[in-house]
Design a protein around this motif. Sequence first.
Motif, PDB file in Angstrom:
ATOM      1  N   PHE B 108     -30.064 -29.180  -8.549  1.00  0.00           N
ATOM      2  CA  PHE B 108     -29.594 -30.012  -9.652  1.00  0.00           C
ATOM      3  C   PHE B 108     -28.100 -30.251  -9.472  1.00  0.00           C
ATOM      4  O   PHE B 108     -27.394 -29.322  -9.076  1.00  0.00           O
ATOM      5  CB  PHE B 108     -29.861 -29.308 -10.988  1.00  0.00           C
ATOM      6  N   MET B 138     -37.288 -27.293 -12.315  1.00  0.00           N
ATOM      7  CA  MET B 138     -36.092 -27.093 -13.146  1.00  0.00           C
ATOM      8  C   MET B 138     -36.535 -26.678 -14.540  1.00  0.00           C
ATOM      9  O   MET B 138     -37.387 -27.323 -15.148  1.00  0.00           O
ATOM     10  CB  MET B 138     -35.353 -28.426 -13.212  1.00  0.00           C
ATOM     11  N   ILE B 140     -35.375 -25.816 -18.468  1.00  0.00           N
ATOM     12  CA  ILE B 140     -34.328 -26.000 -19.474  1.00  0.00           C
ATOM     13  C   ILE B 140     -34.786 -25.274 -20.733  1.00  0.00           C
ATOM     14  O   ILE B 140     -35.794 -25.657 -21.337  1.00  0.00           O
ATOM     15  CB  ILE B 140     -34.116 -27.501 -19.761  1.00  0.00           C
ATOM     16  N   HIS B 147     -26.346 -19.549 -22.560  1.00  0.00           N
ATOM     17  CA  HIS B 147     -26.278 -19.405 -21.100  1.00  0.00           C
ATOM     18  C   HIS B 147     -26.216 -17.923 -20.731  1.00  0.00           C
ATOM     19  O   HIS B 147     -25.814 -17.080 -21.529  1.00  0.00           O
ATOM     20  CB  HIS B 147     -24.992 -20.064 -20.563  1.00  0.00           C
ATOM     21  N   GLY B 159     -29.172 -23.853 -11.080  1.00  0.00           N
ATOM     22  CA  GLY B 159     -28.239 -23.461 -12.123  1.00  0.00           C
ATOM     23  C   GLY B 159     -28.948 -22.877 -13.334  1.00  0.00           C
ATOM     24  O   GLY B 159     -30.143 -22.561 -13.294  1.00  0.00           O
ATOM     25  N   ASP B 160     -28.196 -22.733 -14.409  1.00  0.00           N
ATOM     26  CA  ASP B 160     -28.723 -22.167 -15.655  1.00  0.00           C
ATOM     27  C   ASP B 160     -28.596 -23.248 -16.729  1.00  0.00           C
ATOM     28  O   ASP B 160     -27.495 -23.724 -17.004  1.00  0.00           O
ATOM     29  CB  ASP B 160     -27.898 -20.927 -16.040  1.00  0.00           C
ATOM     30  N   SER B 161     -29.735 -23.645 -17.301  1.00  0.00           N
ATOM     31  CA  SER B 161     -29.736 -24.768 -18.245  1.00  0.00           C
ATOM     32  C   SER B 161     -30.232 -24.338 -19.613  1.00  0.00           C
ATOM     33  O   SER B 161     -31.307 -23.738 -19.733  1.00  0.00           O
ATOM     34  CB  SER B 161     -30.635 -25.899 -17.733  1.00  0.00           C
ATOM     35  N   ASP B 173     -27.297 -28.547 -20.982  1.00  0.00           N
ATOM     36  CA  ASP B 173     -26.042 -28.176 -20.361  1.00  0.00           C
ATOM     37  C   ASP B 173     -26.352 -27.250 -19.187  1.00  0.00           C
ATOM     38  O   ASP B 173     -27.138 -26.320 -19.334  1.00  0.00           O
ATOM     39  CB  ASP B 173     -25.280 -27.413 -21.450  1.00  0.00           C
ATOM     40  N   THR B 174     -25.781 -27.544 -18.019  1.00  0.00           N
ATOM     41  CA  THR B 174     -26.115 -26.770 -16.821  1.00  0.00           C
ATOM     42  C   THR B 174     -24.854 -26.215 -16.168  1.00  0.00           C
ATOM     43  O   THR B 174     -23.904 -26.968 -15.895  1.00  0.00           O
ATOM     44  CB  THR B 174     -26.880 -27.648 -15.815  1.00  0.00           C
ATOM     45  N   LEU B 177     -24.185 -23.609 -10.760  1.00  0.00           N
ATOM     46  CA  LEU B 177     -24.721 -24.373  -9.614  1.00  0.00           C
ATOM     47  C   LEU B 177     -23.990 -23.966  -8.333  1.00  0.00           C
ATOM     48  O   LEU B 177     -22.793 -23.688  -8.352  1.00  0.00           O
ATOM     49  CB  LEU B 177     -24.534 -25.870  -9.861  1.00  0.00           C
ATOM     50  N   HIS B 197     -19.977 -28.394 -14.077  1.00  0.00           N
ATOM     51  CA  HIS B 197     -20.627 -28.212 -15.385  1.00  0.00           C
ATOM     52  C   HIS B 197     -21.246 -29.569 -15.719  1.00  0.00           C
ATOM     53  O   HIS B 197     -20.544 -30.562 -15.784  1.00  0.00           O
ATOM     54  CB  HIS B 197     -19.553 -27.804 -16.400  1.00  0.00           C
TER      55      HIS B 197
END
Lengths: 124, 278
Positions: B108, B138, B140, B147, B159-161, B173-174, B177, B197
């Motif tokens: 992502f 992915m 979310i 987060h 990443g962390d979404s 919001d991610t 990464l 971000h």
Amino acid sequence: MIRHVRAAIAAAALAGAGGPALAHHSFAMFDREREVVLTGVVKEFQWTNPHTWLQLNVAGPQGATTEWSIEGLSTGTLSRQGWKPRSFKPGDRVTVKIYPMKDGSAGGSFIGATLPDGSTLGKM
Amino acid sequence: MRALLLAAAAAALLGGPALAAPASAPPGAKLPAFADLPDWSGVWIGDNGSGWDAPGITPKGGIAGLPDVREHPPLTPEWEKKYQANIARVAVDRYPDPVSTCGTPSGFPRLMSIPDGYEFVVRPEQVWILTENGPNVMRIYTDGRPHLGPDDIWATYMGDSVGHWEGQTLVFDTIGLNGDPHTILDRTGLTYSDKAHVSTRLRLVDKDTLQAQITIEDPVMLTRPWTVTKRYRRQPPGARIYDYVCSENNRNPITATGQTLTLGTDGKPIDRTVETGR
């Protein structure tokens, strides 16, 4: 061997092409300003990912045969466009349009084909 | 709804899990009602050209990955220098796409800009973006969790979404990464850093068109936030997602010098020149 070579109207063709033709690797090895039309006999059709591959035996003027490796889109996208796993059958005599490899080797990126029954795949 | 409430009450009385917070959600999670969420079912195809910012590509209509094609984000001097070096490699076809190794996903945000099919799976506690190409998965979280904290997060492809619903719009919001050199934005050579971000707004603009408005903030790459808009078209009813295993028949390996080869069916390159890098 190469029946017909013509310069495409490069800018217009590229702009009209929409999305990327190939999903998985750089396609800078292909000459997208030239289209080559080949007529030959299907040796094998690899219905695989990340790309499908058509192996086409094309006879040269002196009778020698060259095997071309023609790279196509993924099985998923082609399935949704109506292709079948056996759209090309070994032994079929077909006409195929490709973007050739820049270095002149016997490979290219699939654009379109005319099948033995006159139907077409892709853009002919 | 009445039946659901009754079932929830019965479950609570019996000591079973309450419907409002399934086992996958954190304690105390407040979930949106399933029935209030939009219908994003079916198969979707992106209509986004070959670059991350297709309208901003020069020359106009140029295809990402061909020589002398670039985009014009508000890059920092450091990143412009990096981009120019990548563009020079693209010009001689020595900038291989990281996914060509068939070992890593697009990651992502690039997965929002790839060919083949998409599914956007809406559930109260999560939304999943599943791409046929790759594939990419992915997740979310929309169950109200924050987060991952600074001690718990590490840089990854997806990443962390975390996100929430603003009416029928998914806002997420991610962070976390991995960025350059693991992932790219597109084949012009454009990349982002591990400080990126990304803020995304995803909504239907008509019954069969999903729109993603994606803003990247990255203090290493960009001088200011950079927003692009992408669209996806819903395919006819009954469309499917198919198998995609990149290593099934990869006839385009990469050499040590970054040359993308083409193999014949005998496994030998058909290319006229093959660099070994030795």
